[in-house]
Scaffold this motif. Structure first.
Motif, short mmCIF file in Angstrom:
data_model
loop_
_atom_site.label_atom_id
_atom_site.label_comp_id
_atom_site.label_asym_id
_atom_site.label_seq_id
_atom_site.Cartn_x
_atom_site.Cartn_y
_atom_site.Cartn_z
N ASN A 62 0.04 52.08 10.64
CA ASN A 62 1.19 51.28 10.19
C ASN A 62 0.82 50.53 8.91
O ASN A 62 -0.30 50.06 8.76
N LYS A 63 1.80 50.41 8.02
CA LYS A 63 1.54 49.72 6.75
C LYS A 63 1.35 48.22 6.95
O LYS A 63 0.68 47.55 6.18
N ARG A 64 2.00 47.69 7.99
CA ARG A 64 1.81 46.28 8.34
C ARG A 64 1.92 46.14 9.86
O ARG A 64 2.32 47.08 10.54
N ASN A 65 1.53 44.99 10.35
CA ASN A 65 1.56 44.75 11.79
C ASN A 65 3.00 44.72 12.30
O ASN A 65 3.78 43.84 11.95
N MET A 66 3.38 45.70 13.12
CA MET A 66 4.76 45.87 13.56
C MET A 66 4.97 45.57 15.05
O MET A 66 6.10 45.47 15.50
N GLY A 67 3.90 45.50 15.80
CA GLY A 67 4.04 45.21 17.23
C GLY A 67 3.97 46.46 18.09
O GLY A 67 4.04 47.60 17.60
N THR A 68 3.86 46.24 19.40
CA THR A 68 3.65 47.34 20.35
C THR A 68 4.84 48.27 20.45
O THR A 68 4.69 49.49 20.51
N LEU A 69 6.05 47.72 20.52
CA LEU A 69 7.25 48.55 20.69
C LEU A 69 7.40 49.54 19.55
O LEU A 69 7.65 50.73 19.78
N TYR A 70 7.26 49.08 18.32
CA TYR A 70 7.37 49.94 17.14
C TYR A 70 6.26 51.01 17.16
O TYR A 70 6.53 52.20 16.96
#
Length: 396
Positions: free
Chosen positions: A139-147
């Motif tokens: 991921n390009k940035r921290n998006m979380g578990t769901l994403y």
């Protein structure tokens, strides 16, 4: 001439009667003890053997031993194991080992690195060099578990998907093979199994507890429009089996659920109720569910987990998000939409509502507008919902 009665005959009959009574009591007692022993051996003796076997498997994986032949490439894997990776350098190698040591080798290990700040990425890149079944998505940035999990699902190649957390380990070497065969040959959309929890990876079998277990009576096997989410007679929410882990899910069903959620929604950074929302979506799309008695995964039950220290405002946002999902995914009839009504009232009367902030209030207002404009929610229920949007309640 009549025979002379024997004065001792009555006493002899009494003795014989009492003897047979005592004998029958002894037989009943011995039979009862025998049944209890059989029951104990069946329920606890076999369980102890399974836990001991699982404990040995955990030890093998914890010490980093690789007992399976690693193949270079599989074009069409039967199973994809998806793990969101975020700051888990202390556990991720052991977790991957528990997948690599499975008897099933036709599998894909899909790791979604959610912009980890520790050495997690280096560890999984090192493991990838020796096992081409490992795929990494960054991921390009921290998006979380769901994403992270949703992105992994959309790129998964396996017929079935095992979603794991980055501290979950398979509890035996035949889990993928056993559960996959159950799902594939009987064409189930979802197959659930048992999760074991403990406070440490090194916990003995006496410290291990069942952390995810459903009784067969909670659902009907192969039921169209299946949903395990219902409303109790008293009007309180009744939700069974809200965890995404301890499940094997058909690829097409999982993808459909993610796509119906939509990128806009699964891109929300959720730290609460993300599993609940996804499972609700899955169970409203799946046509069949099967629960099997199989000790499948081991979960590290941390003392100071992130969910315990999470701000109440974050939890409230997750609850509103779940309400939004409930409304969109339930069928268009009065009975189904009634669940959203009870959920909204539950949020308003819940312990997290006091932490309502402007972001949560705006999101709640948008979600409630959906409920008020819905033709499948009765006027009586709409009147009962009006107090939720009261200016004092929502601080708008």
């Amino acid at each position: 001439q009549s025979p002379i009665p024997n004065p001792h005959l009555k006493n002899i009959k009494k003795l014989n009667k009492s003897y047979f009574h005592k004998l029958s009591y002894k037989i009943c007692f011995i039979s009862f003890c025998f049944i209890i022993n059989i029951y104990w051996l069946k329920r606890y003796g076999i369980r102890e053997q399974i836990l001991l076997k699982g404990r040995k498997y955990l030890n093998r994986c914890l010490f980093g031993k690789l007992n399976r032949k690693v193949y270079s490439k599989f074009v069409n894997p039967s199973v994809t194991v998806i793990i969101p990776v975020y700051n888990c350098q202390n556990s991720i190698k052991q977790v991957i080992r528990s997948i690599q040591n499975q008897k099933m080798i036709e599998l894909e290990i899909l790791l979604v690195n959610d912009k980890s700040k520790d050495n997690s990425l280096k560890i999984i890149e090192t493991l990838q060099k020796t096992d081409k079944r490992i795929r990494i998505i960054n991921n390009k940035r921290n998006m979380g578990t769901l994403y992270s999990r949703s992105i992994g699902v959309l790129q998964a190649k396996g017929n079935y998907i095992f979603p794991l957390d980055n501290d979950d380990m398979f509890f035996d070497d035949d889990v993928c093979d056993f559960v996959y065969k159950e799902a594939y040959y009987f064409n189930y959309d979802i197959v659930g199994f048992i999760a074991i929890q403990a406070k440490s990876y090194k916990a003995n079998i006496n410290e291990m507890k069942i952390g995810c277990h459903m009784h067969n009576k909670n659902f009907t096997i192969y039921q169209p429009n299946l949903s395990l989410f219902g409303i109790s007679k008293k009007g309180k929410l009744k939700i069974n089996e809200v965890h995404i882990w301890s499940k094997c899910i058909k690829n097409s069903v999982y993808k459909k659920s993610v796509n119906l959620l939509g990128k806009k929604r699964y891109s929300f950074f959720l730290s609460w109720a993300e599993d609940t929302s996804m499972v609700f979506a899955l169970f409203n799309i799946a046509n069949s569910y099967r629960y099997i008695i199989k000790y499948g995964i081991f979960r590290f039950n941390r003392k100071n987990s992130a969910s315990e220290s999470m701000p109440k405002s974050h939890k409230l946002f997750g609850e509103i998000y779940f309400l939004d999902v409930i409304f969109d995914f339930t069928k268009n009839d009065y009975k189904s939409k009634k669940f959203a009504v009870y959920k909204a009232i539950n949020i308003r009367n819940g312990k997290y509502f006091k932490s309502l902030n402007k972001i949560n209030a705006n999101y709640l207002k948008l979600t409630m507008k959906k409920l008020f404009s819905c033709p499948y929610i009765s006027n009586e229920d709409k009147n009962n919902l009006k107090f939720i949007l009261d200016r004092k309640s929502t601080r708008l």
